[in-house]
Design a protein around this motif. Sequence first.
Motif, mmCIF file in Angstrom:
data_model
loop_
_atom_site.group_PDB
_atom_site.id
_atom_site.type_symbol
_atom_site.label_atom_id
_atom_site.label_comp_id
_atom_site.label_asym_id
_atom_site.label_seq_id
_atom_site.Cartn_x
_atom_site.Cartn_y
_atom_site.Cartn_z
ATOM 1 N N UNK A 266 0.831 -1.208 0.000
ATOM 2 C CA UNK A 266 0.000 0.000 0.000
ATOM 3 C C UNK A 266 0.866 1.259 0.000
ATOM 4 N N UNK A 267 1.894 1.277 0.836
ATOM 5 C CA UNK A 267 2.787 2.441 0.890
ATOM 6 C C UNK A 267 3.514 2.642 -0.429
ATOM 7 N N UNK A 268 3.983 1.555 -1.017
ATOM 8 C CA UNK A 268 4.701 1.659 -2.283
ATOM 9 C C UNK A 268 3.799 2.207 -3.395
ATOM 10 N N UNK A 269 2.576 1.718 -3.440
ATOM 11 C CA UNK A 269 1.628 2.178 -4.475
ATOM 12 C C UNK A 269 1.295 3.651 -4.302
ATOM 13 N N UNK A 270 1.035 4.067 -3.058
ATOM 14 C CA UNK A 270 0.674 5.466 -2.792
ATOM 15 C C UNK A 270 1.830 6.401 -3.159
ATOM 16 N N UNK A 271 3.030 6.063 -2.694
ATOM 17 C CA UNK A 271 4.178 6.920 -2.975
ATOM 18 C C UNK A 271 4.466 6.994 -4.471
ATOM 19 N N UNK A 272 4.474 5.838 -5.122
ATOM 20 C CA UNK A 272 4.783 5.808 -6.555
ATOM 21 C C UNK A 272 3.721 6.562 -7.354
ATOM 22 N N UNK A 273 2.455 6.360 -7.022
ATOM 23 C CA UNK A 273 1.369 7.005 -7.769
ATOM 24 C C UNK A 273 1.390 8.518 -7.587
ATOM 25 N N UNK A 274 1.620 8.982 -6.368
ATOM 26 C CA UNK A 274 1.597 10.417 -6.097
ATOM 27 C C UNK A 274 2.629 11.159 -6.925
ATOM 28 N N UNK A 275 3.842 10.719 -6.882
ATOM 29 C CA UNK A 275 4.895 11.464 -7.574
ATOM 30 C C UNK A 275 4.909 11.184 -9.077
ATOM 31 N N UNK A 276 4.382 10.052 -9.500
ATOM 32 C CA UNK A 276 4.221 9.809 -10.928
ATOM 33 C C UNK A 276 3.193 10.770 -11.520
ATOM 34 N N UNK A 277 2.125 11.029 -10.762
ATOM 35 C CA UNK A 277 1.098 11.975 -11.219
ATOM 36 C C UNK A 277 1.672 13.384 -11.340
ATOM 37 N N UNK A 278 2.517 13.778 -10.374
ATOM 38 C CA UNK A 278 3.126 15.108 -10.434
ATOM 39 C C UNK A 278 3.993 15.257 -11.676
ATOM 40 N N UNK A 279 4.809 14.249 -11.961
ATOM 41 C CA UNK A 279 5.651 14.304 -13.158
ATOM 42 C C UNK A 279 4.788 14.348 -14.412
#
Length: 315
Positions: A266-279
């Motif tokens: 869950x933590x990995x998905x949230x972190x990866x998704x958040x900053x991928x969206x910003x990029x």
Amino acid sequence: MKTFSIVVPVYGNAGSLPDLLARLKGLAGEINGQIEIVFVVDASPDDSYAVLTQLLPTFQLPTQLILHSKNFGSFAAIRTGMKHATGDYIAVMAADMQEPPELVIDFFRALATDEVDITVGRRVARNDPALSKWTSGVFWRLYRRYIFPEMPEGGVDIFACNRAVSDEVLALGESHSSLVGLLYWVGFRRTEIPYERQPREHGKSGWTAVKKIRYLLDSVFNFTDLPLTLLIAVGMLGGIFTLLFGIIVLIAYVTGGITEPGYAPLMLVILFSTFSILVALGIVGLYVWRAFENTKGRPDAIVRTKRDYRERVNR
């Protein structure tokens, strides 16, 4: 003979207009050429327009009096005045006389040499309240740092230019932009003339904090892609942080440091998704920025002078 126009936007300046006319009359004798004054009343809430209609018929200088249908803002009023001005050189000054009207003489003299195309007033001191000085200082520091570093530290409240510069600025025809920003964007030869800002004698300034913030945002979104660049930078830094933190979470999960079911993925998905969206937003935003740049209709380049020697060579 050279002709000179002075554009004066008017908003809430009824009290200062009689003194302003007297000082403008005194300027005429020091300018070697014909002079006209263009007053643009930006739907002023006081009786500025009535005062001008009463005083101008007996005023001894050629004048134009223009009234906006509603309050469009000072920069729209300046643009209107520049459109109607007929002079070879055009100066813009405020009606509150915080910028000395006599500064216009120095502007016109510098322009008449044909060695410069734009003259701007560089504020070296200001007799304003401490809070006003501080907020203005913060505003212009941000403006110079992120928008136009070559702008004077105190910003530009009074300037003059020749007809070529005026035509280029007016041809851009952008709304929700910065007129001063466009003045710097077109380039040409500039010079700065120092002056000391005077305290306001009549009325209250309409240059509120809200208008300053709006002006700064108009400048940011019209002259720089800094917000998008910051967005991509945050996303990339976040991506690096996500990778490092993901490795830590994975190691902790493998070694039994994390026992809560589903926590690691869950933590990995949230972190990866958040900053991928910003990029992704930053990248898409850059494409939108380029499309926005094209809709402005600004030219790729502006020619200051052109000399054609073909006819002489062909003889």
